[in-house]
Enzyme design. Structure first.
Site, PDB file in Angstrom:
ATOM      1  N   CYS A  46     -12.972  -4.767   5.957  1.00 49.70           N
ATOM      2  CA  CYS A  46     -11.942  -4.568   4.931  1.00 49.70           C
ATOM      3  C   CYS A  46     -11.223  -3.239   5.115  1.00 49.70           C
ATOM      4  O   CYS A  46     -10.415  -2.851   4.299  1.00 49.70           O
ATOM      5  CB  CYS A  46     -12.524  -4.700   3.533  1.00 49.70           C
ATOM      6  N   HIS A  71      -4.170   8.152   2.028  1.00 46.62           N
ATOM      7  CA  HIS A  71      -4.146   7.470   0.738  1.00 46.62           C
ATOM      8  C   HIS A  71      -2.790   6.820   0.504  1.00 46.62           C
ATOM      9  O   HIS A  71      -2.677   5.641   0.168  1.00 46.62           O
ATOM     10  CB  HIS A  71      -4.460   8.477  -0.378  1.00 46.62           C
TER      11      HIS A  71
HETATM   12  C1  PEP Z   1     -13.018   1.807   4.352  1.00 49.67           C
HETATM   13  O1  PEP Z   1     -13.563   2.887   4.321  1.00 49.67           O
HETATM   14  O2  PEP Z   1     -12.692   1.229   5.409  1.00 49.67           O
HETATM   15  C2  PEP Z   1     -12.673   1.110   3.108  1.00 49.67           C
HETATM   16  C3  PEP Z   1     -12.197  -0.108   3.122  1.00 49.67           C
HETATM   17  O3  PEP Z   1     -12.807   1.811   1.955  1.00 49.67           O
HETATM   18  P1  PEP Z   1     -11.769   2.915   1.453  1.00 49.67           P
HETATM   19  O4  PEP Z   1     -10.569   2.840   2.337  1.00 49.67           O
HETATM   20  O5  PEP Z   1     -11.469   2.598   0.050  1.00 49.67           O
HETATM   21  O6  PEP Z   1     -12.549   4.166   1.626  1.00 49.67           O
END
Ligand code: PEP
Ligand code: MG
Length: 872
Positions: A828, A453
Site C-alpha cells: 500500500c 506528505h
Molecule cells: C507506507 O509507509 O508505505 C505507508 C503506506 O504508510 P504511510 O505512507 O502512511 O506512512
C-alpha cells in the site's frame, strides 16, 4: 571472424534495431518489402562503440568496408562520388536503437564540391537549386563536422538578404548563393586553418566521425538521462543516396503520421511543402501545409502516400511516423518509425487496432504505457497556449490547476467558502493542512519529493501538486513567495502543471478529462489478464467512490489519522493526546467514537461488497497539535490554559526524530484505549451497515510493527473489544486483523509476526525511508543531485529500490508464507502505482496492490502487463 561494420539496406530487417538502430532497421525493412527507398547502407551501433573504445578513431576494417560499400552503392545507382557526369550525393544521419529526435547530427548533400555542383546545376536545369544545396551542405558540414558556430554562417545570409533588400532565402539568386558559398568557405578556412574538404571520401569519413561523436554531445546525454535510455547503446550511421524535394514544383517533401497522434483517429496527419527539403518542414522556416492539401496538388502522389501508410500499418501493426520526398514526380520513403502520441491517442489506437484485427487483445494491453494513463484522468493544460514558467519542481501529482495563491490551509478554506479557486503554497505541508489541501485546486511546496506528505495526499485526492520546487522561497508572514527577482503575492494567480512540475504565472486554460469508451474497454481487457487485485488508498467516501469508478476492487489502505483533522474533532483529538490520565483520555475517546463510526459507515457503504483495510492511528501525536502562535492561543482558550502553559504542553510532545519516535503501534500498545476506540468504531460501523443489507468486509491493520509481541498485544486488544461489541449487539461480522510490514526488522522476523497475522501489507514508503535512512519529507534537498551524480538512478520513493529494499520484501514474503502458505500479501506504499515496481510485486506473488484512486487505471494496466511479461 572479423567484425562486420557495414550493412547495405538489402541486408537488414526491422528486428535488427540493436545493431542497425531504429532508422537503419526500418530503412532495411522497407527496402526488403519493396518500398521506394533511396539506396544506402548502415554502419552499425557496435562500430560506434568500437570507435569510442579505440579513442574516437575508425575501428579496424571500417575504412576498407566503407570503400566496398561506396563502390556497391555507386554500382547500384549508376552514380559516382565526384563524377563529372552523374555525381553521387548522400545524406549521413544518426540513428540509435531508440529514437532521440533532433539530439544527434545529420549532414545532407554530401558529395558536393566546386565541380559536382556545376553538374547538379546542369542536370537539374536549376543552378539556383544547386548552389542553394551546396551552401546548405557547407553550412551543415561547418556546423556539425567542423564545429564552427552556426551564427557565423547565418550572419552571412542575413547580410546578403539585407544587401539585396529581400526578406526570404527564396528571394536570393544563384549569384547570391555562389557568393554566400565563397564566404562560407572563407569562414571555414579562418576558423579551422584548412580549406573546406573537396573530396567526397574525406567529407564522408569526417561526417561519419561527427555522427559517432554526436552520441556523446551534452544534449544527447541529457536526453538519454531524462528518458532512461542506456548510454552504452551507441548510434548507427545511415548513408543514403540523396533525393531532392527542392527541384521545383513537381518536387516536395513531407512528414506525417498514419493516424492522428493527438486523438488517435484513423486519418493521415501531417505537413508537406512543395519545392523543399525535409529540414524546411521540421525547422519551421516556411509554414508547411496540411497534408490533405497534397491531394489537390498531386493526386497521384497522395494516392501512393495513402497506400504506403496503409501498407506500413498492416506490416508493422502500429501507427507510423513517416518522412517522404517527392523528386520530380517520384515518391520516395526516407523513414518510418513508430509514432509518438498522446495518452489519449495511445489508448484509442490500441483499442481500434484490436478491433481492426491488426493486433490481439494482449498486444493492445501491452501497447499502452501505464504511466501515461495519469494524463487521461486529470484536467490537463491546453498544449496550444503560451506559458510563463517561473519555476520547476517535482511533478508530484498530475493534472493542471489554476488559482489564487494562499499560504495557509485556513485561508484556503476561507477563500473556497466564497467560491474562489486557490493554490496552496507552503514550504512543506503537514497533516494539519489537510483541510486546506482538500479545498485547493493545486498544491505547491518548496520542499519534499514524490513521496512527501504533500505529494502522497495530493495524489490521493487527485489534486495536482508540484512539490520540492526548491527555487521558490515561501514567506507566509510577508504574504508572498519569490523566485529569484520575481515576487508572487497572496491573491496573485498561478497555474501548476502537476504532470511536468511547472509553476506558471497567470491563468492557463485546461482541458477536462473523462474516461473514454476506449479506455474503459482497454481496462476490461487488462483485468482479463492481470492476476494482481488492484485496490485503492482512500480515506474519504468521496475518494473511495472515485476509485470504485476507476475499477478499484477494495480499499487497501484507509489512513485514519486524516479523519482527525476536521474542525469538529481536532480539539477532541488534542484533548485525547494531552489527557493526564487514562480516564481523561477515555472521556475524549468517547466523544470521538461516534464520529469515527460515522466515517467508517460511509466508507463501508460506498465499498459495498468489497474489502476495506483500515489502518489504526499511525503518525506521531504532536502532528495533531497547533504550531502557530495564533493556533496555540485558540487552543489555550479551548483548554482553559494560559498561553505559556499551552505552549509548554505542545513543546512537551515534540520529538527530535518523530518518524522514528512515538508513533504507530507504539502508541496503540501504550494507550490501548485508542486502539480499542478505533476497533470498536470499525466493528460497530460494520454491523450497522450490515444490517442495511450492505456486504462489509473489514480488515484492521496495525502500523509500524517491528516485534511479534507488538502485533500480538494489539491483536488481543482488538479481539477483546470486538468480542464486547458482538456480545452487546448479539450480531457478528467477519473481519481480519493484519499488519503493515514497513520496518526492515519486521521483514527479518516476518515468520514470527505472521503466526497471528491474517495478512501483510507492505508500507514501502516507510520501508524505503527506514532502509535508506532518508527522510521522505526532506529528501528533495539532495535527491536531484544524487540522481545527477549517478548515486541514485531514480527516486526510490517512486520506483522501488529492487536492489536494497527488494530483498527485504522477498525475505518477508518467504518467511511469512513459510509459516502460513495462504498469507495474503499486499502493498500500500506509493510503489503500488508504479509499473516497474508492480512487476516486482507480481514476481513475488503478491495478491494485492493498492494505490491512490487516480492511479487505479494505471495499476490495472501495469498489473496486466506484469502478468503477460512474466508468462513470456
Ligand atoms: C507506507 O509507509 O508505505 C505507508 C503506506 O504508510 P504511510 O505512507 O502512511 O506512512
Ligand atoms: Mg508508513
Amino acid at each position: 571472424m572479423p567484425i562486420k561494420h557495414i550493412y547495405s539496406f538489402e541486408e537488414g530487417n526491422a528486428n535488427e534495431k540493436d545493431l542497425l538502430g531504429g532508422k537503419g532497421a526500418n530503412l532495411a525493412e522497407m527496402t526488403r518489402l519493396g518500398f521506394p527507398v533511396p539506396q544506402g547502407f548502415t554502419i552499425s551501433t557496435k562500430t560506434c562503440l568500437l570507435f569510442y573504445e579505440e579513442g574516437k578513431k575508425f575501428p579496424h576494417g571500417l575504412a576498407e568496408e566503407l570503400t566496398e560499400a561506396v563502390k556497391n552503392l555507386e554500382e547500384k545507382t549508376g552514380k559516382k562520388f565526384g563524377d563529372q557526369e552523374n555525381p553521387l550525393l548522400v545524406s549521413v544521419r544518426s540513428g540509435a536503437k531508440i529514437s532521440m529526435p533532433g539530439m544527434m547530427d545529420t549532414v545532407l548533400n554530401l558529395g558536393l564540391n566546386d565541380r559536382t555542383v556545376e553538374v547538379l546545376a546542369k542536370k537539374s536545369g536549376n543552378p539556383r537549386f544547386a548552389y542553394d544545396a551546396y551552401r546548405r551542405f557547407v553550412q551543415m558540414f561547418g556546423d556539425v563536422v567542423l564545429d564552427i558556430d552556426h551564427h557565423n554562417f547565418e550572419s552571412v545570409i542575413t547580410a546578403k538578404k539585407a544587401e539585396k533588400g529581400v526578406q526570404n532565402d527564396t528571394d536570393l539568386t544563384v549569384e547570391d548563393w555562389q557568393d554566400v558559398v565563397s564566404q562560407f568557405k572563407l569562414i571555414v578556412k579562418n576558423e579551422t586553418g584548412v580549406d573546406f574538404p573537396e573530396e567526397p571520401r574525406e567529407q564522408l569519413e569526417k561526417a561519419i566521425t561527427a555522427v559517432f561523436n554526436s552520441w556523446q554531445i551534452p544534449r544527447a546525454v541529457k536526453y538519454r538521462e531524462i528518458h532512461n535510455i542506456p548510454h552504452d547503446l551507441g548510434t548507427a550511421v545511415n548513408v543514403q543516396t540523396m533525393v531532392f524535394g527542392n527541384l521545383g514544383d513537381t518536387s516536395g517533401t513531407g512528414v506525417c503520421f498514419t493516424r492522428n497522434p493527438m486523438n488517435g483517429k484513423k486519418n493521415i496527419f501531417g505537413d508537406f511543402l512543395i519545392n523543399a527539403q525535409g529540414e524546411d518542414v521540421v525547422a519551421g522556416i516556411r509554414t508547411p501545409r496540411e497534408i490533405t492539401e497534397l491531394e489537390d496538388e498531386m493526386p497521384e502522389i497522395y494516392k501512393t502516400l495513402e497506400e504506403t501508410c496503409e501498407k506500413l500499418e498492416n506490416h508493422y501493426r502500429e501507427m507510423q511516423d513517416i518522412e517522404f520526398t517527392i523528386e520530380d514526380g517520384n515518391f520516395y520513403m526516407l523513414q518510418t518509425r513508430s509514432g509518438k502520441r498522446t495518452a489519449h491517442a495511445a489508448v484509442k489506437i490500441a483499442v481500434d487496432m484490436m478491433h481492426e484485427g491488426l493486433i490481439s487483445k494482449e498486444e493492445a494491453v501491452m501497447r499502452v504505457e501505464p504511466k501515461c494513463l495519469d494524463q487521461l484522468l486529470h484536467p490537463t493544460l491546453d498544449p496550444n497556449e503560451k506559458k510563463d514558467v517561473i519555476a520547476k519542481g517535482v511533478p508530484a501529482s498530475p493534472g493542471a490547476a489554476c488559482g489564487k495563491v494562499v499560504f495557509t490551509a485556513d485561508d484556503a478554506v476561507k477563500h473556497n467558502e466564497v467560491g474562489q479557486k486557490v493554490i496552496l503554497v507552503r514550504h512543506e505541508t503537514s497533516p494539519e493542512d489537510i483541510h486546506g489541501m482538500h479545498v485547493s485546486e493545486g498544491i505547491l511546496t518548496a520542499c519534499g519529493g514524490k513521496a512527501s506528505h504533500a505529494a502522497v495526499v495530493a495524489r490521493g485526492m487527485g489534486t495536482p501538486c508540484v512539490s520540492g520546487a526548491t527555487e521558490i522561497v515561501v514567506n507566509p508572514k510577508a504574504g508572498k513567495f519569490t523566485v529569484g527577482e520575481t515576487v508572487i503575492n497572496e491573491g496573485d494567480v498561478i497555474t501548476l502543471d502537476g504532470s511536468t512540475g511547472e509553476v506558471i504565472l497567470g491563468t492557463c486554460s485546461t482541458i477536462d478529462a473523462k474516461l473514454s469508451d476506449e479506455l474503459l474497454e482497454l481496462l476490461e481487457w487488462a483485468d482479463e489478464f492481470g492476476e494482481l487485485t488492484v485496490r485503492t488508498n482512500a480515506d474519504t467516501p468521496r475518494d473511495a467512490s472515485k476509485a470504485r469508478e476507476f475499477g478499484a476492487q477494495g480499499i487497501g489502505l484507509c489512513r485514519t489519522e486524516h479523519m482527525f483533522f476536521g474542525d469538529d474533532r481536532i480539539n477532541i483529538v488534542r484533548e485525547m493526546i494531552l489527557a493526564k490520565s487514562t480516564e481523561e483520555r477515555e472521556k475524549a475517546l468517547e466523544k470521538l467514537l461516534p464520529m469515527q463510526r460515522q466515517d467508517f459507515e460511509e466508507i463501508f457503504e460506498v465499498m459495498d461488497g468489497l474489502p476495506v483495510t483500515i489502518r489504526l492511528l499511525d503518525p506521531p501525536l504532536h502532528e495533531f497539535l497547533p504550531e502557530k502562535n495564533s493556533d496555540i492561543e485558540e487552543f489555550a482558550n479551548v483548554f482553559n490554559l494560559t498561553f505559556e502553559q499551552a505552549k509548554d504542553r505542545v513543546k512537551s510532545m515534540e520529538e527530535v526524530n518523530p518518524m522514528l519516535g512515538y508513533r504507530g503501534v507504539r502508541i496503540l500498545v501504550t494507550c490501548p484505549e485508542i486502539l480499542k476506540m478505533q476497533g470498536r468504531a470499525i466493528i460497530e460501523a460494520a454491523l450497522a451497515v450490515q444490517k442495511k443489507g450492505i456486504k462489509v468486509l473489514p480488515e484492521i491493520m496495525i502500523p509500524l510493527v517491528g516485534r511479534k509481541k507488538e502485533f500480538d498485544i494489539s491483536k488481543e486488544g482488538l479481539e477483546e473489544v470486538i468480542a464486547e461489541v458482538f456480545a452487546e449487539t448479539g450480531e457478528k461480522v467477519n473481519y481480519k486483523i493484519g499488519t503493515m510490514i514497513e520496518l526492515p526488522r519486521a521483514c527479518m522476523v516476518a515468520h514470527k509476526i505472521a503466526e497471528k497475522a491474517d495478512f501483510f501489507s507492505f508500507g514501502t514508503n516507510d520501508l524505503t525511508q527506514m532502509s535508506f535512512g532518508y527522510s521522505r519529507d526532506d529528501v528533495a534537498r539532495f535527491l536531484p543531485q544524487y540522481i545527477e551524480l549517478g548515486i541514485l538512478e531514480n527516486d526510490p520513493f517512486e520506483i522501488l529500490d529492487q536492489e536494497g529494499v527488494g530483498p527485504l520484501i522477498e525475505t518477508a514474503v518467504k518467511k511469512g508464507r513459510g509459516v502460513k502458505s495462504d498469507l495474503k500479501i499486499s502493498v500500500c506504499g506509493e510503489h503500488g502505482g508504479d509499473p516497474s515496481s508492480v512487476e516486482f510485486f507480481q514476481k513475488n506473488n503478491f495478491d494485492v496492490i493498492s494505490c491512490s484512486p487516480f492511479r487505479v487505471p494505471l495499476a490495472r494496466v501495469a498489473a496486466a502487463q506484469a502478468t503477460i511479461m512474466l508468462k513470456k
